[in-house]
Scaffold this active site. Structure first.
Site, PDB file in Angstrom:
ATOM      1  N   LYS A  75       8.792  66.232  68.451  1.00 29.09           N
ATOM      2  CA  LYS A  75       9.483  66.420  69.745  1.00 29.09           C
ATOM      3  C   LYS A  75       9.025  65.430  70.799  1.00 29.09           C
ATOM      4  O   LYS A  75       9.825  64.917  71.573  1.00 29.09           O
ATOM      5  CB  LYS A  75       9.292  67.845  70.249  1.00 29.09           C
ATOM      6  CG  LYS A  75       7.847  68.136  70.556  1.00 29.09           C
ATOM      7  CD  LYS A  75       7.502  69.568  70.550  1.00 29.09           C
ATOM      8  CE  LYS A  75       6.011  69.676  70.339  1.00 29.09           C
ATOM      9  NZ  LYS A  75       5.601  70.404  69.212  1.00 29.09           N
TER      10      LYS A  75
ATOM     11  N   GLU B 297      15.929  68.488  63.365  1.00 29.37           N
ATOM     12  CA  GLU B 297      16.119  69.916  63.671  1.00 29.37           C
ATOM     13  C   GLU B 297      14.799  70.620  63.986  1.00 29.37           C
ATOM     14  O   GLU B 297      14.721  71.494  64.860  1.00 29.37           O
ATOM     15  CB  GLU B 297      16.793  70.604  62.464  1.00 29.37           C
ATOM     16  CG  GLU B 297      17.114  72.054  62.669  1.00 29.37           C
ATOM     17  CD  GLU B 297      18.197  72.252  63.731  1.00 29.37           C
ATOM     18  OE1 GLU B 297      19.341  71.867  63.495  1.00 29.37           O
ATOM     19  OE2 GLU B 297      17.864  72.796  64.802  1.00 29.37           O
TER      20      GLU B 297
ATOM     21  N   VAL C 259      12.737  71.021  67.759  1.00 32.50           N
ATOM     22  CA  VAL C 259      12.964  72.014  68.820  1.00 32.50           C
ATOM     23  C   VAL C 259      13.107  73.404  68.207  1.00 32.50           C
ATOM     24  O   VAL C 259      13.984  73.642  67.381  1.00 32.50           O
ATOM     25  CB  VAL C 259      14.247  71.689  69.629  1.00 32.50           C
ATOM     26  CG1 VAL C 259      14.442  72.717  70.739  1.00 32.50           C
ATOM     27  CG2 VAL C 259      14.179  70.293  70.213  1.00 32.50           C
TER      28      VAL C 259
ATOM     29  N   GLY D 128      -4.533  82.654  66.672  1.00 38.84           N
ATOM     30  CA  GLY D 128      -4.054  81.370  66.147  1.00 38.84           C
ATOM     31  C   GLY D 128      -2.745  80.907  66.757  1.00 38.84           C
ATOM     32  O   GLY D 128      -2.171  79.913  66.317  1.00 38.84           O
TER      33      GLY D 128
ATOM     34  N   ASP E  27       5.061  70.822  76.203  1.00 35.69           N
ATOM     35  CA  ASP E  27       5.780  71.035  74.941  1.00 35.69           C
ATOM     36  C   ASP E  27       7.224  71.460  75.224  1.00 35.69           C
ATOM     37  O   ASP E  27       8.173  70.898  74.660  1.00 35.69           O
ATOM     38  CB  ASP E  27       5.028  72.118  74.147  1.00 35.69           C
ATOM     39  CG  ASP E  27       5.726  72.519  72.872  1.00 35.69           C
ATOM     40  OD1 ASP E  27       5.533  71.842  71.855  1.00 35.69           O
ATOM     41  OD2 ASP E  27       6.475  73.522  72.895  1.00 35.69           O
TER      42      ASP E  27
ATOM     43  N   LYS F  74      11.079  69.518  74.609  1.00 39.36           N
ATOM     44  CA  LYS F  74      12.211  70.178  73.938  1.00 39.36           C
ATOM     45  C   LYS F  74      13.421  70.242  74.879  1.00 39.36           C
ATOM     46  O   LYS F  74      14.564  70.065  74.445  1.00 39.36           O
ATOM     47  CB  LYS F  74      11.781  71.578  73.489  1.00 39.36           C
ATOM     48  CG  LYS F  74      10.719  71.527  72.387  1.00 39.36           C
ATOM     49  CD  LYS F  74      10.030  72.863  72.191  1.00 39.36           C
ATOM     50  CE  LYS F  74       8.998  72.806  71.071  1.00 39.36           C
ATOM     51  NZ  LYS F  74       8.158  74.006  70.988  1.00 39.36           N
TER      52      LYS F  74
ATOM     53  N   GLY G 295       5.108  77.382  63.202  1.00 39.66           N
ATOM     54  CA  GLY G 295       4.546  77.856  61.934  1.00 39.66           C
ATOM     55  C   GLY G 295       4.968  76.961  60.795  1.00 39.66           C
ATOM     56  O   GLY G 295       6.023  76.310  60.838  1.00 39.66           O
TER      57      GLY G 295
HETATM   58  N1  HSE Z   1       3.066  74.993  70.242  1.00 37.58           N
HETATM   59  C1  HSE Z   1       4.462  75.279  70.094  1.00 37.58           C
HETATM   60  C2  HSE Z   1       4.732  76.725  70.456  1.00 37.58           C
HETATM   61  C3  HSE Z   1       4.986  75.067  68.714  1.00 37.58           C
HETATM   62  O1  HSE Z   1       3.828  77.472  70.783  1.00 37.58           O
HETATM   63  O2  HSE Z   1       5.879  77.113  70.401  1.00 37.58           O
HETATM   64  C4  HSE Z   1       5.305  73.650  68.417  1.00 37.58           C
HETATM   65  O3  HSE Z   1       6.213  73.114  69.311  1.00 37.58           O
END
Ligand code: HSE
Length: 432
Positions: free
Chosen positions: A106, A130, A133, A188, A202, A206, A305
């Site tokens: 991303k 794909e 995002v 985690g 992040d 996106k 994940g």
């Molecule tokens: N760290 C991001 C989240 C996942 O917590 O959604 C990867 O973009």
């Protein structure tokens, strides 16, 4: 079916890459049937070759990613290393050597999407992403293909699972930010350094990708207004609850009513409990899309994940392999409208402002005058005397829709009033 396999180079074999390799092996027959030719894992570039990777032939493992993408016999490069470099150079080199690319990157797509699409076009190659995002959720392809005949006006999304987990925890248990973050880290969901998630970087990457695809224009990472969620407090949640709302970190991409510009922003916001995004719990992601003909659509699922993200990568891999076999390429860049991205000051929305004020005659009138002078219309006001005996009160003002610039001017003027002891919080109200 063609018997000669399509060759795939995998760049990165971490949480996502190892799942991509596993599914390529365990689903090999189905993938071959769906594509019309077998797909073969022809090389895996890693940083630490000594690490044991179950199910991967050690003979395929290399530390020389550049040599792997330059081999000349690679049909598709799958890039799941993340970051800007060396991913950018490797993808460009892959195009130059005849490969198409599937990426989950991303940050790179948000920063350099235009150049990468141009490089793919120059070499008649595909660039699919794909997985960049919202993990497993089909979103890029629905926006690019299924909605290609419609006009998307708004994209409103929870696109970061870590922050949604934290906010959901704060909402459901009354925990403070730090306590909820600690739990996210222990489980985690949050990384050791959670900055990219909690500060909204992040989600901003996106948002840039989604806005560009939804509105067929160029939206760069720098165009996205960004506020993180570390200042959201238990008191904000109490205020949200009093209004029948909850708080989410939202990525919001909008086309202006006159169609002449777009905006993209990431910030915490109150949304009514009746809005479908309010029910997105835990680390799940969801994206709400509003378009002319389709109306309202919601895409929901795991946004991160290994296996969920690998699902999206594999979907792209199948599409790109099919294109390779038919000698075609799929839909590429579609930023033909060149709409300007308006600054945050022009965004229009509602606001929830919480003030600490002196509890004496005329204060409410003074505060209301400041709002009026800046052209911001008040919807509701709620005042509560404080129990600390200091003679102050909490004043919560919810506005009608106003521009961010007007609201900023209002808050600056409020701060200058002697009777306003402090501005406890300002939060946008969305989704109404
Ligand atoms: N760290 C991001 C989240 C996942 O917590 O959604 C990867 O973009």
């Amino acid at each position: 079916m063609r018997t000669r396999p399509l060759k795939v180079a995998l760049l990165g074999c971490g949480v996502v890459g190892s799942e991509v390799a596993r599914i390529m092996t365990t689903h090999a027959d189905d993938l071959a049937a769906r594509i019309g030719a077998p797909v073969e894992l022809a090389g895996v570039a890693v940083r630490r070759p000594s690490k044991v990777r179950e199910g991967i032939d050690p003979a395929l493992v290399t530390t020389d990613a550049t040599a792997l993408v330059k081999r000349g016999d690679i049909d598709v490069v799958v890039e799941v290393i993340g970051g800007i470099e060396p991913a950018r150079s490797l993808i460009t080199t892959a195009f130059e050597h005849g490969a198409s690319v599937v990426s989950a990157n991303k940050a790179l797509l948000a920063q350099d999407g235009a150049a990468l699409h141009a490089a793919a076009d120059d070499h008649d190659a595909d660039l699919y992403y794909e997985a960049a995002v919202a993990g497993a959720i089909p979103l890029i392809r629905p926006l690019r293909e299924s909605l290609a005949g419609d006009k998307v006006n708004r994209v409103l999304g929870i696109v970061n699972g870590t922050t949604n987990f934290i906010l959901d925890k704060m909402d459901s248990t009354g925990a403070g930010y730090q306590e909820a973050l600690d739990e996210a880290t222990a489980l985690g969901y949050a990384e050791a350094d959670p900055t990219a998630d909690v500060e909204g970087f992040d989600a901003a990457a996106k948002a840039a990708i989604l806005a560009g695809i939804a509105f067929h224009t160029r939206v760069r990472l720098d165009d996205v207004y960004r506020e993180g969620m570390i200042e959201v407090t238990s008191a904000d949640f109490a205020s949200a609850k009093a209004m029948g709302c909850t708080i989410k970190l939202l990525a919001i991409c909008e086309r202006a009513a006159d169609g002449g510009s777009v905006t993209a922003r990431v910030h915490p916001a109150m949304i009514p409990l009746s809005h479908p995004l309010a029910s997105v719990r835990g680390a799940y992601n969801a994206v709400f899309v509003e378009s002319d003909a389709a109306g309202q659509l919601m895409f929901y699922g795991p946004g991160a994940g290994g296996a969920p993200t690998a699902s999206a990568v594999l979907g792209d891999l199948v599409a790109v392999c099919r294109n390779k076999l038919s000698g075609a390429t799929g839909p590429g860049d579609s930023a033909y409208t060149q709409l300007p991205v308006s600054p945050m000051g022009e965004v229009v929305t509602r606001y929830h402002i919480s003030l600490d004020v002196a509890d004496k005659p005329g204060v409410l009138a003074q505060v209301a005058t400041v709002f009026a002078e800046h052209g911001v219309s008040i919807d509701t006001v709620r005042q509560q005397g404080r129990q600390d005996g200091g003679g102050d009160a909490s004043l919560v003002v919810v506005t009608h829709r106003a521009s961010d610039a007007s609201l900023t001017g209002t808050v600056e003027a409020l701060r200058n009033l002697d009777t306003v002891r402090g501005v406890a919080s300002i939060m946008r109200v969305e989704g109404e």
